[in-house]
Design an enzyme around this catalytic site. Sequence first.
Site, PDB file in Angstrom:
ATOM      1  N   TYR A 154      24.722 -14.224  -6.901  1.00 12.47           N
ATOM      2  CA  TYR A 154      24.243 -13.509  -8.355  1.00 12.47           C
ATOM      3  C   TYR A 154      22.821 -13.813  -8.301  1.00 12.47           C
ATOM      4  O   TYR A 154      22.153 -12.534  -8.988  1.00 12.47           O
ATOM      5  CB  TYR A 154      24.889 -14.244  -9.701  1.00 12.47           C
ATOM      6  CG  TYR A 154      24.863 -13.502 -10.989  1.00 12.47           C
ATOM      7  CD1 TYR A 154      25.574 -12.585 -11.292  1.00 12.47           C
ATOM      8  CD2 TYR A 154      24.121 -14.279 -11.677  1.00 12.47           C
ATOM      9  CE1 TYR A 154      25.660 -12.280 -12.460  1.00 12.47           C
ATOM     10  CE2 TYR A 154      24.028 -13.988 -13.001  1.00 12.47           C
ATOM     11  CZ  TYR A 154      24.752 -12.753 -13.508  1.00 12.47           C
ATOM     12  OH  TYR A 154      24.754 -12.260 -14.657  1.00 12.47           O
ATOM     13  N   LYS A 158      20.442 -10.330  -9.233  1.00 17.70           N
ATOM     14  CA  LYS A 158      19.354 -10.199 -10.379  1.00 17.70           C
ATOM     15  C   LYS A 158      18.192 -10.305 -10.160  1.00 17.70           C
ATOM     16  O   LYS A 158      17.229  -9.722 -10.849  1.00 17.70           O
ATOM     17  CB  LYS A 158      20.002 -11.271 -11.194  1.00 17.70           C
ATOM     18  CG  LYS A 158      21.661 -11.182 -12.005  1.00 17.70           C
ATOM     19  CD  LYS A 158      21.667  -9.945 -12.614  1.00 17.70           C
ATOM     20  CE  LYS A 158      23.190  -9.659 -13.148  1.00 17.70           C
ATOM     21  NZ  LYS A 158      23.429  -8.407 -13.864  1.00 17.70           N
TER      22      LYS A 158
HETATM   23  P1  NAP Z   1      31.546  -8.953 -18.747  1.00 15.16           P
HETATM   24  O1  NAP Z   1      31.970  -9.568 -20.281  1.00 15.16           O
HETATM   25  O2  NAP Z   1      32.477  -9.665 -17.699  1.00 15.16           O
HETATM   26  O3  NAP Z   1      31.812  -7.458 -18.753  1.00 15.16           O
HETATM   27  C1  NAP Z   1      31.263  -7.028 -17.294  1.00 15.16           C
HETATM   28  C2  NAP Z   1      31.560  -5.374 -17.579  1.00 15.16           C
HETATM   29  O4  NAP Z   1      31.056  -4.769 -16.275  1.00 15.16           O
HETATM   30  C3  NAP Z   1      32.829  -4.932 -17.653  1.00 15.16           C
HETATM   31  O5  NAP Z   1      32.625  -3.641 -18.790  1.00 15.16           O
HETATM   32  C4  NAP Z   1      33.074  -4.209 -16.663  1.00 15.16           C
HETATM   33  O6  NAP Z   1      33.935  -3.003 -16.826  1.00 15.16           O
HETATM   34  C5  NAP Z   1      31.767  -4.058 -15.927  1.00 15.16           C
HETATM   35  N1  NAP Z   1      32.165  -3.899 -14.504  1.00 15.16           N
HETATM   36  C6  NAP Z   1      32.309  -4.751 -13.752  1.00 15.16           C
HETATM   37  N2  NAP Z   1      32.381  -4.201 -12.228  1.00 15.16           N
HETATM   38  C7  NAP Z   1      32.167  -3.204 -12.551  1.00 15.16           C
HETATM   39  C8  NAP Z   1      32.235  -2.004 -11.390  1.00 15.16           C
HETATM   40  N3  NAP Z   1      32.366  -2.223 -10.183  1.00 15.16           N
HETATM   41  N4  NAP Z   1      31.750  -0.653 -12.000  1.00 15.16           N
HETATM   42  C9  NAP Z   1      31.895  -0.302 -13.067  1.00 15.16           C
HETATM   43  N5  NAP Z   1      31.632  -1.376 -14.085  1.00 15.16           N
HETATM   44  C10 NAP Z   1      31.942  -2.707 -13.840  1.00 15.16           C
HETATM   45  O7  NAP Z   1      30.151  -9.262 -18.788  1.00 15.16           O
HETATM   46  P2  NAP Z   1      28.837  -9.338 -19.677  1.00 15.16           P
HETATM   47  O8  NAP Z   1      28.603 -10.895 -20.062  1.00 15.16           O
HETATM   48  O9  NAP Z   1      29.036  -8.474 -20.955  1.00 15.16           O
HETATM   49  O10 NAP Z   1      27.736  -9.072 -18.643  1.00 15.16           O
HETATM   50  C11 NAP Z   1      27.126  -7.671 -18.752  1.00 15.16           C
HETATM   51  C12 NAP Z   1      25.599  -7.683 -17.851  1.00 15.16           C
HETATM   52  O11 NAP Z   1      25.000  -8.799 -18.248  1.00 15.16           O
HETATM   53  C13 NAP Z   1      26.164  -7.974 -16.648  1.00 15.16           C
HETATM   54  O12 NAP Z   1      25.245  -7.584 -15.732  1.00 15.16           O
HETATM   55  C14 NAP Z   1      25.885  -9.526 -16.446  1.00 15.16           C
HETATM   56  O13 NAP Z   1      25.323  -9.916 -14.927  1.00 15.16           O
HETATM   57  C15 NAP Z   1      24.923  -9.476 -17.470  1.00 15.16           C
HETATM   58  N6  NAP Z   1      24.470 -11.097 -17.906  1.00 15.16           N
HETATM   59  C16 NAP Z   1      25.278 -11.713 -18.498  1.00 15.16           C
HETATM   60  C17 NAP Z   1      24.974 -12.899 -19.296  1.00 15.16           C
HETATM   61  C18 NAP Z   1      26.027 -13.708 -19.989  1.00 15.16           C
HETATM   62  O14 NAP Z   1      25.896 -14.874 -20.498  1.00 15.16           O
HETATM   63  N7  NAP Z   1      27.226 -13.061 -20.216  1.00 15.16           N
HETATM   64  C19 NAP Z   1      23.752 -13.693 -18.875  1.00 15.16           C
HETATM   65  C20 NAP Z   1      22.843 -12.693 -18.049  1.00 15.16           C
HETATM   66  C21 NAP Z   1      22.979 -11.687 -17.702  1.00 15.16           C
HETATM   67  P3  NAP Z   1      35.602  -3.102 -16.774  1.00 15.16           P
HETATM   68  O15 NAP Z   1      36.140  -4.070 -17.377  1.00 15.16           O
HETATM   69  O16 NAP Z   1      35.975  -1.485 -17.010  1.00 15.16           O
HETATM   70  O17 NAP Z   1      35.919  -3.327 -15.320  1.00 15.16           O
END
Ligand code: NAP
Length: 246
Positions: A154, A158
């Site tokens: 990851y 990133k």
């Molecule tokens: P999440 O709740 O796990 O949601 C992940 C999203 O990504 C879902 O909408 C999922 O869609 C989509 N996704 C996964 N694989 C995919 C694929 N192959 N093609 C298209 N869509 C896909 O994650 P989140 O926390 O909202 O994270 C969103 C972004 O922020 C990510 O890039 C994550 O790395 C980044 N981020 C999150 C955090 C945190 O603390 N939460 C921190 C730093 C960065 P489906 O459900 O339709 O599959």
Amino acid sequence: MLSGKIALVTGAGRGIGRAIALTLAGYGADVAVNYCGSEAKAQETAEEIRAMGRRAIIVKADVSSQEDCERMFKEVSEQLGVPDILVNNAGITRDNLTLRMSEDDFNKVISTNLKGTFFCMKLAGKQMLRKRYGRIISLSSIVGLHGNAGQINYSAAKAGVIGMTKSLAKELAGRGITVNAVAPGYIDTDMTAALTDAQKEAMQKQIPLGRIGQPQDIAETVAFLASDKAAYITGQVISVDGGMGI
Ligand code: NAP
């Protein structure tokens, strides 16, 4: 702030992507809601956007597939219009200590988080060049800036998103297209729900602002970068982490 603009948000059915899609719509944009597995949730997001009086479509695509991404951009252009704003939000984790991590878990995270962002950057860049306007915003992470035990795949993805953001910003700057990244800290979504209470507590102690971030904290920053207020900002990584990375 964004009226008349068309946005494509990947992974917008739930979590941070959903908050971004709703926030962009709240500021006036029409939104293409991409999903991979969560069709019903994508549909809900789109319905909420339509209830605000904006146009919305849902579009299924696995961003790790170039073919799917090509079809997605075609569908969005035909049904909604060429995007002015692309938000590369889709992402996954497959955590393990480096010595135990399988090649498959390494590849899956790179394919979705890094290659998926590359495919969408390339396709959006091509379309935006013709418009001589565009905003490309990608989700990096505090882990891409500082690393994290158990997340070598990851963190590579990133950190790679940051490298791609800076390279593409240089390539497209002359054409009215800005390219930036947002690096969230610890945000309350399904992605972080798997952490134990002890892990959550330990994490919260490292946040100077004293609370876990909410998807809306990220969405507002993305909306700012997507707007003309951020016209002179490109190639940047904005940390939205409550001070965690200081
Ligand atoms: P999440 O709740 O796990 O949601 C992940 C999203 O990504 C879902 O909408 C999922 O869609 C989509 N996704 C996964 N694989 C995919 C694929 N192959 N093609 C298209 N869509 C896909 O994650 P989140 O926390 O909202 O994270 C969103 C972004 O922020 C990510 O890039 C994550 O790395 C980044 N981020 C999150 C955090 C945190 O603390 N939460 C921190 C730093 C960065 P489906 O459900 O339709 O599959």
